[in-house]
Write a protein that holds these residues in place. Structure first.
Motif, PDB file in Angstrom:
ATOM      1  N   GLU A 287      -2.964  -4.502   0.097  1.00 40.78           N
ATOM      2  CA  GLU A 287      -2.639  -5.934   0.099  1.00 40.78           C
ATOM      3  C   GLU A 287      -2.714  -6.523  -1.301  1.00 40.78           C
ATOM      4  O   GLU A 287      -1.947  -7.429  -1.651  1.00 40.78           O
ATOM      5  N   LEU A 288      -3.638  -6.012  -2.112  1.00 50.18           N
ATOM      6  CA  LEU A 288      -3.793  -6.478  -3.490  1.00 50.18           C
ATOM      7  C   LEU A 288      -2.853  -5.735  -4.451  1.00 50.18           C
ATOM      8  O   LEU A 288      -2.842  -6.036  -5.651  1.00 50.18           O
ATOM      9  N   ASP A 289      -2.083  -4.806  -3.915  1.00 45.63           N
ATOM     10  CA  ASP A 289      -1.157  -3.983  -4.703  1.00 45.63           C
ATOM     11  C   ASP A 289      -1.877  -3.274  -5.853  1.00 45.63           C
ATOM     12  O   ASP A 289      -1.339  -3.148  -6.957  1.00 45.63           O
ATOM     13  N   LYS A 290      -3.087  -2.817  -5.581  1.00 45.57           N
ATOM     14  CA  LYS A 290      -3.812  -2.031  -6.573  1.00 45.57           C
ATOM     15  C   LYS A 290      -3.487  -0.552  -6.373  1.00 45.57           C
ATOM     16  O   LYS A 290      -3.235  -0.117  -5.248  1.00 45.57           O
ATOM     17  N   PRO A 291      -3.461   0.238  -7.438  1.00 48.31           N
ATOM     18  CA  PRO A 291      -3.005   1.626  -7.330  1.00 48.31           C
ATOM     19  C   PRO A 291      -3.870   2.484  -6.413  1.00 48.31           C
ATOM     20  O   PRO A 291      -5.090   2.358  -6.401  1.00 48.31           O
ATOM     21  N   TYR A 292      -3.183   3.336  -5.666  1.00 54.26           N
ATOM     22  CA  TYR A 292      -3.826   4.191  -4.674  1.00 54.26           C
ATOM     23  C   TYR A 292      -3.329   5.613  -4.826  1.00 54.26           C
ATOM     24  O   TYR A 292      -2.125   5.853  -4.946  1.00 54.26           O
TER      25      TYR A 292
END
Length: 249
Positions: free
Chosen positions: A97-102
């Protein structure tokens, strides 16, 4: 400032301690991140954790409870860890949701697919109708057991720049139905899904193999995955910081 990268931990059999193989920590350190081992914790802590983390690395581990994709347990389902399933699934949702890298490897690929509404072969060697060779290899961690073919026009393909290569393989489960907004970008020669990426997030990748093992053994191609991961973590943190500054003005 180095980005803070959360790495999922496993739980001991008697549930009295958490543990994490060195290779995951060493890989994040090698490519410029600060690793943080994530134990099981309640949902009330996950909002704050997701805000503090710059990236998330979900590692290998136990099978995921099939109730997460609407199935009852197959006879060959392996050990599950319900507390870890609960925490990881909720944390992955928040990070996306925060568009942080995964990055997810093995179980981490499965978790990405399930969170996005996909399903699993609970035992691929028993359930896949297509011919399937052994994916639970007996060789060392860096032994390249079988070949995969990668789509070069994918985000992962542009990072790695190789269409065909061999990978290690330590799983008896695999992705079946593909989750929403996910693209299959690599398959084994028997058709098994080997890598996925999100169509809607800046950097959300899942690998069925373990590229961290190759990266720590000196493989430059595998290292590109983690270089890109850390670079995106830094970029995303800057974007969030700049957005906060604009909001205060």
């Amino acid at each position: 400032m180095k980005p803070l990268i959360g790495i999922s931990a496993e739980m001991s059999k008697n549930q009295d301690h958490f543990w994490l193989p060195f290779v995951y920590v060493e890989t994040i350190l090698k490519y410029g991140g600060l690793p943080l081992m994530i134990p099981v914790m309640g949902d009330e802590n996950l909002d704050e954790l997701s805000l503090r983390l710059d990236g998330l690395f979900i590692t290998g581990g136990e099978d995921i409870d099939p109730s997460y994709y609407g199935e009852d347990p197959h006879l060959k389902l392996g050990k599950i860890a319900p507390e870890i399933d609960q925490m990881e699934s909720e944390l992955v949702k928040r990070m996306l949701e925060l568009d942080k890298p995964y990055i997810g490897v093995c179980r981490g690929l499965h978790m990405l697919n399930i969170v996005q509404g996909g399903s699993m072969y609970q035992d691929m060697h028993d359930q896949r109708e297509e011919h399937s060779y052994l994916h639970l290899q007996k060789g060392p961690r860096t032994y390249r057991s079988h070949e995969v073919e990668l789509e070069l026009d994918s985000k992962i393909g542009k990072i790695l720049g190789e269409e065909k290569f061999r990978v290690n393989s330590f799983h008896h489960q695999s992705c079946k139905d593909v989750g929403r907004d996910l693209r299959v970008v690599a398959r084994a020669t028997d058709g098994n899904i080997e890598a996925m990426e999100s169509k809607t997030h800046s950097f959300a990748f899942g690998f069925q193999w373990h590229p961290e093992e190759f990266a720590m053994a000196g493989d430059e191609t595998s290292g590109k995955i983690f270089e890109a991961f850390i670079k995106q973590a830094v970029k995303r943190r800057k974007e969030i910081d700049e957005s906060k500054k604009r909001d205060r003005q």
